[in-house]
Motif scaffolding. Structure first.
Motif, PDB file in Angstrom:
ATOM      1  N   PHE A 128       5.119  -0.202  -1.647  1.00  0.00           N
ATOM      2  CA  PHE A 128       5.986   0.522  -2.589  1.00  0.00           C
ATOM      3  C   PHE A 128       5.611   2.001  -2.717  1.00  0.00           C
ATOM      4  CE2 PHE A 128       7.382  -3.242  -5.525  1.00  0.00           C
ATOM      5  CZ  PHE A 128       8.124  -3.755  -4.476  1.00  0.00           C
ATOM      6  N   ILE A 129       4.375   2.345  -2.370  1.00  0.00           N
ATOM      7  CA  ILE A 129       3.987   3.742  -2.543  1.00  0.00           C
ATOM      8  C   ILE A 129       4.571   4.648  -1.469  1.00  0.00           C
ATOM      9  CG2 ILE A 129       1.843   3.291  -3.805  1.00  0.00           C
ATOM     10  CD1 ILE A 129       0.350   3.600  -1.217  1.00  0.00           C
ATOM     11  N   TRP A 189      12.962   5.346  -4.840  1.00  0.00           N
ATOM     12  CA  TRP A 189      11.912   6.136  -4.196  1.00  0.00           C
ATOM     13  C   TRP A 189      10.658   6.114  -5.048  1.00  0.00           C
ATOM     14  CZ3 TRP A 189      13.246   7.687   0.528  1.00  0.00           C
ATOM     15  CH2 TRP A 189      14.605   7.828   0.831  1.00  0.00           C
ATOM     16  N   PRO A 190       9.522   6.494  -4.484  1.00  0.00           N
ATOM     17  CA  PRO A 190       8.335   6.634  -5.335  1.00  0.00           C
ATOM     18  C   PRO A 190       8.466   7.849  -6.252  1.00  0.00           C
ATOM     19  CG  PRO A 190       7.822   7.278  -3.096  1.00  0.00           C
ATOM     20  CD  PRO A 190       9.207   6.749  -3.075  1.00  0.00           C
ATOM     21  N   ASN A 191       7.499   7.983  -7.144  1.00  0.00           N
ATOM     22  CA  ASN A 191       7.541   9.074  -8.117  1.00  0.00           C
ATOM     23  C   ASN A 191       6.736  10.259  -7.584  1.00  0.00           C
ATOM     24  OD1 ASN A 191       7.388  10.758 -10.270  1.00  0.00           O
ATOM     25  ND2 ASN A 191       6.305   9.328 -11.623  1.00  0.00           N
ATOM     26  N   LEU A 208      -1.167  10.238  -8.161  1.00  0.00           N
ATOM     27  CA  LEU A 208      -1.609   9.154  -7.286  1.00  0.00           C
ATOM     28  C   LEU A 208      -0.780   9.138  -6.005  1.00  0.00           C
ATOM     29  CD1 LEU A 208      -3.918   7.283  -7.836  1.00  0.00           C
ATOM     30  CD2 LEU A 208      -2.339   5.579  -8.639  1.00  0.00           C
ATOM     31  N   LEU A 209       0.482   9.518  -6.107  1.00  0.00           N
ATOM     32  CA  LEU A 209       1.302   9.615  -4.904  1.00  0.00           C
ATOM     33  C   LEU A 209       0.883  10.834  -4.084  1.00  0.00           C
ATOM     34  CD1 LEU A 209       3.691   8.003  -3.652  1.00  0.00           C
ATOM     35  CD2 LEU A 209       5.058   9.965  -4.225  1.00  0.00           C
ATOM     36  N   PHE A 248      -0.350  11.031   0.021  1.00  0.00           N
ATOM     37  CA  PHE A 248      -0.021  12.010   1.061  1.00  0.00           C
ATOM     38  C   PHE A 248      -1.272  12.774   1.498  1.00  0.00           C
ATOM     39  CE2 PHE A 248       4.184  11.081  -0.400  1.00  0.00           C
ATOM     40  CZ  PHE A 248       4.982  11.249   0.717  1.00  0.00           C
TER      41      PHE A 248
END
Lengths: 471, 171, 483
Positions: A141-142, A153-155, A160-161, A165
């Motif tokens: 999910f990330i 979409w992710p946040n 944390l996202l 990256f």
């Protein structure tokens, strides 16, 4: 050969090496049966790796409830380990990238192993954000991928996202940088190998021939990758620090975090490089390539970054007091004197006090002291992350929710197991690839080899002649 | 690869090789290639190699990454599915900076490395014939294609510049 | 030494020990669950530590002899308890009370003597030992009980804030104490005496205005225009009305399928209650006042939890609700860490027998179906609310299912929604009407409550823009008479 031979600097390669001798010394560990010491180390490392697999499996099967985290302290050893490992990784990139840009020749002795350390440390680090999830099986999910949920979409606002990256970019770039450096050395291994080994190393060396144009592009690529890795390495720990700095929790919400984390990362990373290199140079008999000169240079970096970290700790305390904001004041008061005072004390002692021994030159050049302190510093940096994460959460805004936390055997097992993962990777690496960059060592032999140091005058004349003719 | 007959000299020292290259250039002999165990500084100008443009490619890849990241996030959070997070506006630019930066670096690095391997003809599974196994160890090799260079001229050059060995090989 | 016996509000005389909700409802006085704990008196040492009877700490096991019978019980420090007394709850230690209530706590019913047929809820034939060990499962949901209790400093003779002086664990041999104001300067609880009401109101007003001034200095403008339209849900909690009974917590658990986790899990701070009642003591150590603060998700308009979720599992509705999407949650717990009110709850283990793995499921009574998953037990669940699985975060939803129902009722009747249409579970259960829920945009029940000058927002200066208002606690006690 374009840089002049310095008479002031100590030689970085000792033992009157020739090019062929360098090849022999550095490639032969990949060709021989590993010695008993390696075997024993490998068995221990794999045992710890098994502990890792078991404890992680236990966590996934039974739930995060097998850890002692609680409603107040949502992160403990897991994220402490994550930040610790990421930090350790930073020294490798620093050595290979920033020191390349600054043309520090002593980097050639240690950059290969340090970059390998980066990659393995990032692998270890990357485990923790995944296994700390309550529902690991949905970790996908990330990633931003098209789906049938909207698409949902992710946040992109979440630190944390950003971590996802940052860490994946860091890992990819480090791996490419490292591997591109390894390709010519794998070619050297290939050209000495027979049979199956030749096939394997032929595959690994990507068909490298040593052509002048390839070397030219290779150097250009290395320099640009170094140029990109430098801001990258700074950004990665900055983003890791954003996990805390962008939160609203007093003690986390601190603008000093990015530089402080980066300095701490370099600090702990160099300590880990020293731990590894002191062991490696002894076991693989690389004393001629990783000299006391190298160790002293790294100890100077440790002294500098340790002091930066110390200043950051004191700045934090000052700013907390100066802020006039009771939550902030209490958070730092609580760190130093609260229930986790021992962790704070450990952090201060290991990170700020102990490196000050390196002001003394003879201590900087003492191998045993260096080895001991390198471990002390890594313990201290682990404490630092623990202090930031656990003590901050333990006593935050509402006194009703204040709590305390100590790990279960599962959490301890995962941490020790991650060391097993790291050392298993490192030990395999030390038998499969040259732990010192062969081509790069050869390229500095004539400026930094001890026999050329002695014959510097003659050599300089030779250089000038070449240049003169060219013009 | 086209069939080639190659004559090459192996030198023990890079300075000897540099002299040989210079002499070959002076004699207008077409050098097929120079092989060495490490990059020899001062060789590129002698061989009249153009400066690598890989950094320009890297810049273009990087910009591609910047645009991909920033425009994707903008589209997702303002057009595709605007969602309120913590009172921030839908187009919360400061929060997009870290990911934009990371993707810039990622695109630039991966793009450059892939470009490097493709233009050099290198890659997993590629086997390029080598002239001598010791080139990756301690020998510096100057190679001529017999189709363009007279073998006798080449041998003369090699002996004049102190080549340790002279060999021929078909590639 | 005298011991007092009492029937706790949860299990009563033992009648309700078969009810897990009541077993897990914290006792309003000592905040313990699942068993009886010996309440021992506490005093301040005049320097920087609280001292309880015989040097006991929370969770120590002691041997207590009442008459001729010796019991081993865990202790809890009880502020305001008279020196020379201890207290222990009745109604525990039942030997046949089903899966939930059997052998929970210690049965001291036999110690209640009779005098002419009347039970004597005390005994003076009691001795309490020192620490005999540590209770493995100390089921207490609040470890810090005080909000700035005061006492005399023995060095200066001045009245100081003992609570704050005692926040130090190790002073590096400097004699350092906790700094004054460390707890009471926080904008969590406002209390006053009726005599000081005017000054206190002015003080709260000033503090709030300062906080609002600071909060206006932000780069983002927020979504105020959006929230001004339609509904904007909010709540008001009157601390003067709250008696800490715990009805709301049980109502919330029952309405929202909040799992009961048992003594061991509570002892590890894994309790799941969406709504808890924080109980603080303030005033003199020996004779403190009590304030109860129901604490639930504040549905902040600038919710810090929403920003940090990497997968978008929590976000804001246009009606001001902080929403949780359970099936999107991957359980990073970042939101819980970043919640200033610490109201988010994580499913540490499989509390609902809804797990993918059988590891956590308990087979009871020789059945094939795990305990809790059989049809009878499942009947306790509210069909309108999702049952959460292991590894996800959950929290107060402002009873969003009731909001939906209320909207539908109003729509069916062809009228606009009134506050009376939507009542949260905690609101309906509150016996004193301390909780008012409603639409902050409507001129209705809630709006009337929001106008009080005693109102404040907890942690307003953090700028999370909570949607829950609390009322300053005002008591009418003349403390000068009791000194």
């Amino acid at each position: 050969m374009s840089s002049p031979v310095s008479l002031i600097r100590e030689p970085l390669i000792t033992g009157n090496k020739t090019y062929h001798q360098i090849t022999e010394d550095l490639i032969s560990p990949t060709e021989k049966t590993p010695p008993l010491s390696w075997m024993l180390g490998f068995i221990v490392a794999v045992t710890f790796l098994a502990v890792f697999v078991f404890t992680v499996g236990w966590t996934i099967y039974h739930g995060i409830g097998t850890w002692n985290l609680n409603r107040t302290i949502g992160w403990g050893w897991d994220i402490t380990n994550f930040v610790w490992w990421v930090g350790i990784g930073h020294a490798g990139t620093l050595i290979s990238a920033i020191l390349l840009i600054f043309r520090q020749k002593w980097r050639t002795g240690v950059n290969r192993a340090a970059e390998a350390m980066t990659i393995f440390a990032v692998i270890c680090a990357g485990q923790f954000p995944i296994i700390h999830m309550g529902r690991v099986w949905l970790a996908i999910f990330i990633f931003p991928y098209p789906n049938t949920r909207g698409p949902l979409w992710p946040n992109f606002n979440s630190p944390l996202l950003w971590d996802v990256f940052a860490i994946s970019t860091y890992f990819t770039v480090s791996l490419l940088f490292w591997y591109t450096g390894l390709v010519p050395d794998f070619a050297t291994v290939r050209d000495r190998a027979k049979g199956m080994r030749k096939k394997v190393y032929n595959f690994l060396s990507f068909g490298w021939t040593g052509s002048a144009k390839h070397w030219q592009r290779w150097e250009a690529l290395s320099l640009v990758l170094a140029g990109l890795s430098t801001p990258l390495v700074l950004s990665v720990h900055t983003i890791v620090s954003f996990d805390f700095a962008t939160s609203v929790i007093p003690g986390w919400h601190t603008t000093i975090f990015p530089p402080y984390f980066v300095a701490g990362a370099i600090f702990s990373g160099f300590a880990m490089v020293l731990t590894l290199m002191l062991t490696t140079r002894k076991l693989l008999k690389l004393e001629d390539y990783i000299t006391i000169e190298h160790i002293e240079s790294m100890n100077k970096v440790i002294l500098l970054t340790g002091t930066i970290v110390g200043v950051a700790y004191l700045t934090e305390l000052f700013i907390a007091w100066y802020s006039g904001y009771v939550y902030e004041q209490f958070a730092f008061f609580n760190r130093a004197l609260g229930p986790y005072w021992w962790a704070y004390f450990g952090m201060m002692f290991c990170n700020v006090v102990s490196p000050q021994l390196f002001w003394k030159k003879s201590w900087r050049r003492n191998i045993w002291l260096t080895f001991f302190l390198s471990i002390v510093i890594n313990i201290g940096m682990w404490f630092e992350r623990f202090v930031i994460i656990a003590t901050t959460l333990a006593r935050d805004y509402l006194p009703s929710s204040w709590s305390y936390y100590s790990p279960t055997w599962v959490e301890i097992g995962i941490f020790l197991g991650s060391l097993g993962l790291f050392f298993t990777c490192y030990l395999i690496f030390s038998r499969v690839a040259p732990v010192v960059a062969v081509a790069e060592i050869k390229s500095i032999l004539k400026t930094s080899g001890n026999q050329y140091k002695g014959a510097a005058h003659h050599h300089d004349g030779h250089q000038e002649e070449v240049h003169h003719d060219h013009h | 690869m086209a069939h080639k007959e190659v004559i090459f000299g192996l030198y023990n020292d890079e300075q000897d090789l540099l002299k040989a290259v210079k002499k070959a250039k002076a004699g207008h002999m077409e050098i097929m290639d120079v092989f060495s165990p490490f990059p020899i500084h001062g060789l590129d100008p002698l061989l009249e190699l153009e400066e690598s443009r890989i950094h320009i490619a890297g810049f273009i890849y990087g910009m591609l990454g910047t645009l991909t990241a920033f425009l994707s996030m903008t589209w997702i959070f303002t057009k595709d599915w605007p969602i309120i997070f913590g009172g921030k506006p839908y187009w919360s630019v400061p929060a997009f900076i870290p990911i934009t930066f990371e993707l810039t670096v990622l695109f630039a690095c991966v793009g450059m490395v892939v470009t490097f391997y493709i233009i050099c003809g290198l890659g997993p599974g590629v086997t390029n014939p080598t002239l001598d196994d010791r080139i990756s160890d301690d020998k510096f090799c100057l190679a001529f294609d017999k189709a363009y260079v007279n073998e006798a001229d080449a041998r003369a050059l090699f002996s004049a510049t102190g080549a340790a060995e002279v060999n021929s090989k078909n590639l | 030494m005298e011991i007092s016996f009492f029937e706790p509000i949860g299990v009563g005389n033992g009648l309700h020990s078969t009810n897990p909700w009541l077993q897990e409802m914290p006792n309003p006085v000592d905040r313990t669950v699942w068993g009886n704990y010996l309440a021992v008196p506490v005093k301040f040492d005049g320097d920087k530590a609280f001292e309880a009877l015989n040097g006991l700490k929370d969770g120590d096991l002691v041997d207590i002899t009442i008459g001729d019978v010796k019991y081993t019980v865990p202790v809890i420090q009880q502020f305001g308890q008279m020196q020379g007394t201890v207290a222990l709850a009745l109604g525990y230690g039942r030997m046949e009370a089903g899966f939930c209530g059997t052998n929970v706590g210690v049965n001291v019913n036999a110690c209640v003597a009779r005098n002419g047929g009347y039970p004597q809820y005390f005994s003076d034939k009691v001795t309490v030992s020192g620490k005999q060990g540590k209770e493995k499962e100390f089921g207490c949901v609040q470890y810090h009980h005080t909000y700035g209790v005061t006492d005399k400093d023995k060095a200066t003779g001045q009245t100081i804030n003992a609570d704050e002086a005692a926040t130090v664990f190790f002073d590096y041999f400097t004699g350092a104490k906790g700094f004054q104001g460390a707890i009471t300067d926080r904008s969590i609880i406002y209390t006053t005496n009726l005599a000081d009401l005017k000054e206190s109101v002015a003080e709260v007003k000033e503090k709030r205005e300062h906080a609002q001034f600071l909060n206006s200095k932000q780069i983002y403008r927020g979504h105020d225009a959006l929230y001004a339209k339609g509904h904007h849900w909010g709540m008001h909690v009157d601390l003067n009305a709250c008696i800490g009974c715990g009805s709301c917590t049980v109502a919330c658990m029952s309405e929202n399928n909040v799992p009961v986790v048992g003594k061991r899990e509570v002892s590890r701070h894994h309790e799941m209650a969406w709504l808890r009642i924080d109980r603080y003591y303030y005033g003199s150590v020996e004779n403190p006042n009590t304030v109860y603060q129901p604490m639930m998700c504040q549905h902040c308009d600038n919710a810090p939890c929403e920003n940090v979720c990497p997968v978008n599992a929590t976000n804001h509705s246009s009606e001001g609700l902080n929403q949780m999407t359970y099936n999107r949650c991957i359980g990073t717990r970042y939101c819980a860490n970043n919640c200033p009110y610490k109201v988010r709850r994580f499913n540490w283990l499989d509390y609902t027998t809804a797990d993918l793995f059988p590891a956590n499921q308990i087979k009871k009574f020789g059945e094939d179906i795990p305990y809790g998953a059989d049809n009878l037990t499942r009947m306790v669940l509210n069909p309108d609310v999702t049952v959460r699985s292991r590894g996800v975060i959950e929290k107060c939803s402002f009873c969003v299912q009731r909001l939906q129902e209320g909207k539908l009722t109003a729509k069916n009747e062809g009228r606009t929604l009134r506050d009376a249409d939507v009542r949260t579970a905690c609101q309906t259960a509150c016996p004193t009407g301390a909780i008012t829920f409603g639409d902050m945009n409507a001129k209705d029940d809630l709006a009337a409550k929001l106008e009080s000058p005693l109102n404040y927002i907890v942690l307003e200066e953090v700028n999370v823009r909570s949607s829950v208002n609390y009322t300053m606690k005002v008591n009418n006690r003349d403390e000068s008479l009791e000194a």
